[in-house]
Design a protein around this motif. Structure first.
Motif, mmCIF file in Angstrom:
data_model
loop_
_atom_site.group_PDB
_atom_site.id
_atom_site.type_symbol
_atom_site.label_atom_id
_atom_site.label_comp_id
_atom_site.label_asym_id
_atom_site.label_seq_id
_atom_site.Cartn_x
_atom_site.Cartn_y
_atom_site.Cartn_z
ATOM 1 N N PRO A 24 0.816 -1.226 0.000
ATOM 2 C CA PRO A 24 0.000 0.000 0.000
ATOM 3 C C PRO A 24 0.846 1.270 0.000
ATOM 4 O O PRO A 24 1.823 1.376 0.734
ATOM 5 N N VAL A 25 0.451 2.209 -0.824
ATOM 6 C CA VAL A 25 1.062 3.541 -0.845
ATOM 7 C C VAL A 25 0.038 4.596 -0.424
ATOM 8 O O VAL A 25 0.357 5.513 0.323
ATOM 9 N N ALA A 26 -1.193 4.456 -0.903
ATOM 10 C CA ALA A 26 -2.299 5.341 -0.488
ATOM 11 C C ALA A 26 -3.540 4.465 -0.374
ATOM 12 O O ALA A 26 -4.376 4.421 -1.274
ATOM 13 N N ALA A 27 -3.641 3.777 0.754
ATOM 14 C CA ALA A 27 -4.677 2.754 0.929
ATOM 15 C C ALA A 27 -6.087 3.332 0.953
ATOM 16 O O ALA A 27 -7.052 2.649 0.591
ATOM 17 N N ASN A 28 -6.247 4.578 1.373
ATOM 18 C CA ASN A 28 -7.585 5.152 1.536
ATOM 19 C C ASN A 28 -8.039 6.002 0.354
ATOM 20 O O ASN A 28 -9.064 6.679 0.439
ATOM 21 N N ASN A 29 -7.285 5.971 -0.717
ATOM 22 C CA ASN A 29 -7.652 6.769 -1.891
ATOM 23 C C ASN A 29 -8.978 6.265 -2.495
ATOM 24 O O ASN A 29 -9.212 5.060 -2.577
ATOM 25 N N ARG A 30 -9.819 7.194 -2.923
ATOM 26 C CA ARG A 30 -11.106 6.853 -3.541
ATOM 27 C C ARG A 30 -11.320 7.679 -4.806
ATOM 28 O O ARG A 30 -10.670 8.700 -5.008
ATOM 29 N N ARG A 31 -12.259 7.235 -5.608
ATOM 30 C CA ARG A 31 -12.624 8.000 -6.799
ATOM 31 C C ARG A 31 -13.479 9.203 -6.393
ATOM 32 O O ARG A 31 -14.179 9.176 -5.378
ATOM 33 N N VAL A 32 -13.402 10.237 -7.219
ATOM 34 C CA VAL A 32 -14.107 11.494 -6.949
ATOM 35 C C VAL A 32 -14.882 11.900 -8.201
ATOM 36 O O VAL A 32 -14.345 11.888 -9.313
ATOM 37 N N LEU A 33 -16.145 12.256 -8.028
ATOM 38 C CA LEU A 33 -16.977 12.763 -9.116
ATOM 39 C C LEU A 33 -16.716 14.256 -9.239
ATOM 40 O O LEU A 33 -16.865 14.998 -8.260
ATOM 41 N N CYS A 34 -16.326 14.718 -10.433
ATOM 42 C CA CYS A 34 -15.927 16.121 -10.531
ATOM 43 C C CYS A 34 -16.122 16.657 -11.951
ATOM 44 O O CYS A 34 -16.235 15.898 -12.925
ATOM 45 N N ALA A 35 -16.144 17.981 -12.036
ATOM 46 C CA ALA A 35 -16.276 18.657 -13.331
ATOM 47 C C ALA A 35 -15.715 20.067 -13.189
ATOM 48 O O ALA A 35 -15.553 20.585 -12.085
ATOM 49 N N ALA A 36 -15.434 20.690 -14.328
ATOM 50 C CA ALA A 36 -14.920 22.059 -14.329
ATOM 51 C C ALA A 36 -16.074 23.041 -14.118
ATOM 52 O O ALA A 36 -17.204 22.799 -14.554
ATOM 53 N N PRO A 37 -15.794 24.175 -13.454
ATOM 54 C CA PRO A 37 -16.837 25.201 -13.281
ATOM 55 C C PRO A 37 -17.461 25.628 -14.599
ATOM 56 O O PRO A 37 -18.667 25.888 -14.660
ATOM 57 N N GLU A 38 -16.663 25.695 -15.667
ATOM 58 C CA GLU A 38 -17.165 26.088 -16.985
ATOM 59 C C GLU A 38 -18.273 25.150 -17.463
ATOM 60 O O GLU A 38 -19.308 25.597 -17.978
ATOM 61 N N ALA A 76 -11.962 16.845 -18.752
ATOM 62 C CA ALA A 76 -12.733 17.424 -17.652
ATOM 63 C C ALA A 76 -12.295 18.868 -17.397
ATOM 64 O O ALA A 76 -13.134 19.770 -17.220
ATOM 65 N N LEU A 77 -10.976 19.120 -17.366
ATOM 66 C CA LEU A 77 -10.475 20.476 -17.140
ATOM 67 C C LEU A 77 -10.912 21.431 -18.246
ATOM 68 O O LEU A 77 -11.118 22.627 -18.005
ATOM 69 N N ALA A 78 -11.081 20.901 -19.456
ATOM 70 C CA ALA A 78 -11.492 21.720 -20.596
ATOM 71 C C ALA A 78 -12.998 21.955 -20.628
ATOM 72 O O ALA A 78 -13.508 22.599 -21.558
ATOM 73 N N GLY A 79 -13.722 21.422 -19.642
ATOM 74 C CA GLY A 79 -15.165 21.642 -19.572
ATOM 75 C C GLY A 79 -15.980 20.775 -20.495
ATOM 76 O O GLY A 79 -17.096 21.137 -20.885
ATOM 77 N N GLN A 80 -15.451 19.588 -20.839
ATOM 78 C CA GLN A 80 -16.129 18.713 -21.786
ATOM 79 C C GLN A 80 -17.115 17.749 -21.131
ATOM 80 O O GLN A 80 -17.852 17.073 -21.843
ATOM 81 N N GLY A 81 -17.107 17.654 -19.802
ATOM 82 C CA GLY A 81 -18.032 16.730 -19.158
ATOM 83 C C GLY A 81 -17.645 16.435 -17.720
ATOM 84 O O GLY A 81 -16.782 17.108 -17.137
ATOM 85 N N ILE A 82 -18.279 15.395 -17.161
ATOM 86 C CA ILE A 82 -18.056 14.992 -15.775
ATOM 87 C C ILE A 82 -17.142 13.767 -15.760
ATOM 88 O O ILE A 82 -17.332 12.826 -16.533
ATOM 89 N N ALA A 83 -16.173 13.786 -14.874
ATOM 90 C CA ALA A 83 -15.225 12.678 -14.759
ATOM 91 C C ALA A 83 -15.363 12.009 -13.394
ATOM 92 O O ALA A 83 -15.824 12.620 -12.430
ATOM 93 N N TYR A 84 -14.961 10.763 -13.351
ATOM 94 C CA TYR A 84 -14.967 9.989 -12.100
ATOM 95 C C TYR A 84 -13.539 9.486 -11.912
ATOM 96 O O TYR A 84 -13.183 8.407 -12.364
ATOM 97 N N LYS A 85 -12.723 10.322 -11.268
ATOM 98 C CA LYS A 85 -11.283 10.110 -11.232
ATOM 99 C C LYS A 85 -10.806 9.693 -9.844
ATOM 100 O O LYS A 85 -11.419 10.026 -8.828
ATOM 101 N N ALA A 86 -9.672 9.010 -9.805
ATOM 102 C CA ALA A 86 -9.020 8.729 -8.536
ATOM 103 C C ALA A 86 -8.687 10.053 -7.855
ATOM 104 O O ALA A 86 -8.224 11.001 -8.489
ATOM 105 N N GLY A 87 -8.946 10.115 -6.545
ATOM 106 C CA GLY A 87 -8.754 11.354 -5.814
ATOM 107 C C GLY A 87 -7.368 11.945 -5.957
ATOM 108 O O GLY A 87 -7.210 13.171 -6.057
#
Length: 299
Positions: free
Chosen positions: A157-171, A232-243
């Motif tokens: 383990p390096v980051a055992a508690n890491n989880r995915r995060v639902l996120c999007a750009a403000p744009e 996601a950073l370019a405002g193209q949609g919603i991503a579900y990324k590792a934290g």
């Protein structure tokens, strides 16, 4: 290390029978020698030496303490030699594989700091999201999210508690709207990641009522995690990324976390190798270094 030097000086006094001779041997001024002796006596709250104009001798307490001082100094020297020996072993080549997003946006910078600390270590970095390719290539260790499918691999383990995060750009949110619940994802462009032929389009979440999953869709799929993040950073949609992948983006506001009442699915980061014998001193130092860096990001 004052304690080390003070013990060394006290033993030297006992050996030479002279404050001046001890100071000369250890390249100290008489004034500095006197201060060192007074400091040691103050710390111990006992008188160690009786001095006159012509002679110097240890007190009874000094005689007793001398035996322990000699033993302690020997142990401290052995410990220092062990540490220095261990440092000298932190050298050689580490062939490291990392996911594309984590590698480009975090690991590359972290490796600069690691090699500044251990300049005798050479890093050969491979960035790839394709797990199957990693172990056909000359790689010592690989950083990968999740447990390895093959039980023969060693996962540390390096980051055992890491989880995915639902996120999007403000744009994107200003243009399309912010989902108020997981069910609203049906009306949004979801940016999906693909491993081989498998598209990760069923996103799992965990809340007060247990686990739920949502089948999502969108107009972009990539087999490169960094591409999904850039979309996601370019405002193209919603991503579900590792934290870890988006920790800095969330901190700076480039991305916004969504549906925070739900926890994303676990995405533990592990260091994977084929055999524990690959965990050389250099690899172990790198592991500890990465653990510390991930902890700083809250993972």
């Amino acid at each position: 290390m004052k304690a080390f030097k003070d013990l060394e000086f006290f033993i030297c006094i006992a050996e030479t029978g002279s404050l001046t001779a001890a100071a000369h041997r250890l390249d100290l001024t008489p004034a500095a020698a006197s201060v060192a002796l007074k400091r040691l006596e103050a710390e111990l709250a006992v008188q160690l030496v009786i001095r006159s104009t012509r002679s110097l001798r240890l007190t009874q307490e000094g005689e007793v303490f001398l035996r322990y001082a000699e033993q302690s100094l020997q142990l401290m020297r052995e410990g220092l030699e062990t540490l220095q020996s261990g440092r000298s072993l932190v050298q050689g080549v580490i062939q490291l594989s990392a996911p594309s997003d984590l590698g480009r946006n975090l690991v590359i910078g972290w490796l600069d700091a690691f090699q500044a600390q251990f300049p005798n270590v050479e890093i050969r970095l491979q960035l790839s999201d394709r797990i199957a390719d990693v172990f056909r290539q000359p790689v010592d260790v690989a950083l990968r999210y999740g447990q390895p499918a093959d039980a023969n691999f060693v996962a540390i383990p390096v980051a055992a508690n890491n989880r995915r995060v639902l996120c999007a750009a403000p744009e994107y949110l200003e243009r399309v709207g912010t989902p108020q619940s997981l069910h609203d994802l049906d009306a949004h462009n979801c940016l999906c990641f693909m491993v081989g032929e498998y598209v990760h389009d069923r996103w799992r979440f965990f809340g007060a009522d247990g686990e739920t999953s949502v089948l999502v869709s969108g107009n972009r799929v990539a087999d490169d995690g960094d591409a999904v993040r850039r979309w996601a950073l370019a405002g193209q949609g919603i991503a579900y990324k590792a934290g870890l992948d988006v920790a800095e983006d969330l901190k700076t506001g480039r991305l916004v976390r969504l549906c925070e009442e739900w926890q994303g699915e676990p995405a533990p980061l592990n260091m994977i190798c084929v055999d524990r014998r690959q965990l050389t001193p250099a690899v172990r130092e790198l592991r500890d270094f990465l653990i510390a860096r991930c902890a700083e990001l809250g993972a």
